[in-house]
Enzyme design. Structure first.
Site, short mmCIF file in Angstrom:
data_model
loop_
_atom_site.label_atom_id
_atom_site.label_comp_id
_atom_site.label_asym_id
_atom_site.label_seq_id
_atom_site.Cartn_x
_atom_site.Cartn_y
_atom_site.Cartn_z
N GLU A 33 0.83 -1.19 0.20
CA GLU A 33 -0.13 -0.05 -0.04
C GLU A 33 0.86 1.10 -0.01
OE1 GLU A 33 -2.50 2.90 0.04
OE2 GLU A 33 -3.06 0.83 -0.27
N GLY A 38 -7.16 0.53 3.90
CA GLY A 38 -8.70 0.83 4.09
C GLY A 38 -9.21 1.57 2.78
N GLY A 39 -8.01 2.06 2.00
CA GLY A 39 -8.76 2.52 0.65
C GLY A 39 -9.47 3.87 0.73
N THR A 40 -10.40 4.07 -0.29
CA THR A 40 -11.36 5.28 -0.25
C THR A 40 -12.15 5.21 0.80
OG1 THR A 40 -10.52 5.54 -2.59
CG2 THR A 40 -12.95 6.74 -1.70
N CYS A 41 -12.95 4.05 0.89
CA CYS A 41 -13.72 4.18 1.96
C CYS A 41 -13.54 4.48 3.20
CB CYS A 41 -14.62 2.56 1.96
SG CYS A 41 -15.57 2.40 3.24
N HIS A 436 -45.27 -2.67 10.51
CA HIS A 436 -46.14 -1.03 10.43
C HIS A 436 -45.66 -0.58 12.08
CE1 HIS A 436 -48.76 2.07 10.24
NE2 HIS A 436 -49.30 1.86 11.50
#
Length: 454
Positions: A33, A38-41, A436
């Site tokens: 990396e 974790g990347g973009t998220c 409901h």
């Protein structure tokens, strides 16, 4: 040269989970990396932005408190330093959690650096070479910066840099009227900034049907956001302490500019040519139905393959690859039914085809819509903006898609998503007995009101 069973380039929402599964099975893997786990998220997308959305929602609820019989002393104010700190903590907690998990895996190494191919199955990082029979590319995407005269000379913001902003813009100009831009537009309007959105097309979130797009625009203009549709940018300049965005239909002046006109894959500096991996004209890596590139033994996962631009599609790429490579399964990308959300308030939950897409695909469609003002749960919560829409095939009765724009829409749409994955007909879904009061309970009512579209 160091040898592994598998190399993973990029630590987004697909590769690391596959790497961890392989490591748990005793395979030697290395995850490379260049910046953050974790990347973009985790770092610049879902987690920090939805933390900011939550802060903006809280500010709006506080302003509307008197409508619910709650009295607050004085006007609520927003502490942007604290807002940014909260979003930053959400990111750091997630990132550190991943680091701890990966550290616990004995046969998995994590390297930080820029990986580049130097041969078909070999990558280099800081002068050291690594080779493996299987390589997985999971490098994600970044904000696209358009070639607009003058834009490069001003201090513009992107969806990444604006997350760390600790000051409130006096007037935020958002370039782009799609999903990312709209979320930030409403967010900063609720924080207290003046906001103008400039969109070159005639509709916001142009992927959606016109009625949904128009309803999105109504929600945002109701918040006081100025929307300029059909405006093509021609230049950006500085005028004192203001930034001037010139379009073919006039100018907009603001204190800050957010560029949100799309994203591009991070594939341009990977040395893919040395591996023989092809890219398309936009830089995406074409893959087959099982996510393999044109080179045997090299896969592309997540945003960089152009087969989905969401955390959940990236994670599903992991699931597909893991099932096929480790579990003896035969899963395909083409089996995926796409759903996604637009996290303005109220949110949009979307799954499957729009009415327009269904008609273009040759379906004879039937549809049903219902305003949220006729949804009991929305009335009770005092949040009646938006509408619900269901699309089905008039000949086979199969559910084709849905758009729920309104309070709880991002959760209520799951009933339709699940029905589509089970290949259900509207007749079967119609006889469900929902809870409901909920938003999702209106799905059988929508089905009962469906009519063919000429």
């Amino acid at each position: 040269m160091r040898e592994y069973d598998a190399i993973f380039i990029g630590a987004g929402q697909a590769g690391p989970f596959l790497a961890a599964r392989m490591a748990a099975a005793g395979r030697r893997v290395v995850l490379i990396e260049r910046k953050f786990l974790g990347g973009t998220c985790v770092n610049a997308g879902c987690m920090p932005t939805k933390a900011l959305v939550a802060s903006a929602k809280t500010a709006e609820v506080a302003r509307r408190a008197s409508e619910y019989g709650v009295r607050l002393d004085g006007k609520p104010t927003v502490d942007m330093v604290a807002v940014a700190a909260r979003a930053r903590k959400v990111t750091l907690d997630a990132r550190n959690g991943l680091a701890s998990w990966f550290d616990s895996l004995e046969t998995m190494d994590v390297l930080y650096g820029h990986a580049k191919f130097v041969a078909t199955k070999t990558v280099a990082v800081d002068g050291m070479r690594y080779t493996a029979p299987q390589i997985f590319i999971n490098v994600g995407a970044r904000p696209h910066i358009p070639d607009v005269p003058g834009l490069a000379e001003i201090p513009y913001l992107t969806s990444t840099s604006i997350i760390a902003l600790e000051e409130l813009p006096r007037h935020l100009v958002v370039l782009g009227g799609s999903y990312i831009g709209l979320e930030f537009a409403q967010m900063y309007r609720r924080f207290g900034a003046d906001v103008t959105v400039i969109e070159r097309g005639q509709h916001l979130a142009s992927r959606e049907d016109t009625d949904i797009s128009d309803a999105i625009a109504d929600i945002l203009t109701g918040d006081g956001i100025q929307i300029r549709r059909g405006h093509k940018m021609t230049s950006v300049t500085r005028a004192g302490d203001e930034i001037v965005v010139q379009t073919d239909r006039g100018e907009v002046r603001g204190s800050h500019v957010l560029v949100a006109v799309g994203r591009q894959p991070n594939t341009d500096d990977l040395g893919l040519e040395f591996a023989g991996v092809r890219t398309d004209e936009r830089g995406f890596i074409p893959v087959d139905d099982r996510l393999q590139t044109n080179v045997e033994g090299i896969w592309a996962l997540g945003d960089c393959n152009g087969r989905g631009a969401f955390t959940h599609t990236s994670y599903n790429d992991f699931e597909i690859a893991a099932a096929n490579l480790l579990d003896g399964d035969d899963r395909k990308v083409s089996d995926r039914i796409l759903g996604y959300g637009l996290y303005i308030d109220p949110p949009l939950g979307r799954v499957g085809m729009t009415e327009r897409q269904a008609r273009e695909a040759g379906h004879r469609v039937k549809t049903s819509t219902r305003p949220m003002s006729r949804v009991g749960r929305a009335v009770e919560k005092g949040e009646t903006q938006g509408l619900m829409k269901l699309v089905a095939d008039a000949d086979t009765d199969r559910v084709l898609g849905a758009a729920f724009l309104g309070v709880g829409g991002d959760e209520a749409v799951y009933g339709v998503l699940d029905a589509m994955n089970l290949d259900a007909t509207t007749e079967r879904l119609r006889w469900a007995v929902p809870i409901h009061p909920t938003v999702g309970e209106l799905v059988p009512t929508l089905i009962g009101d469906m009519k063919p579209v000429d």
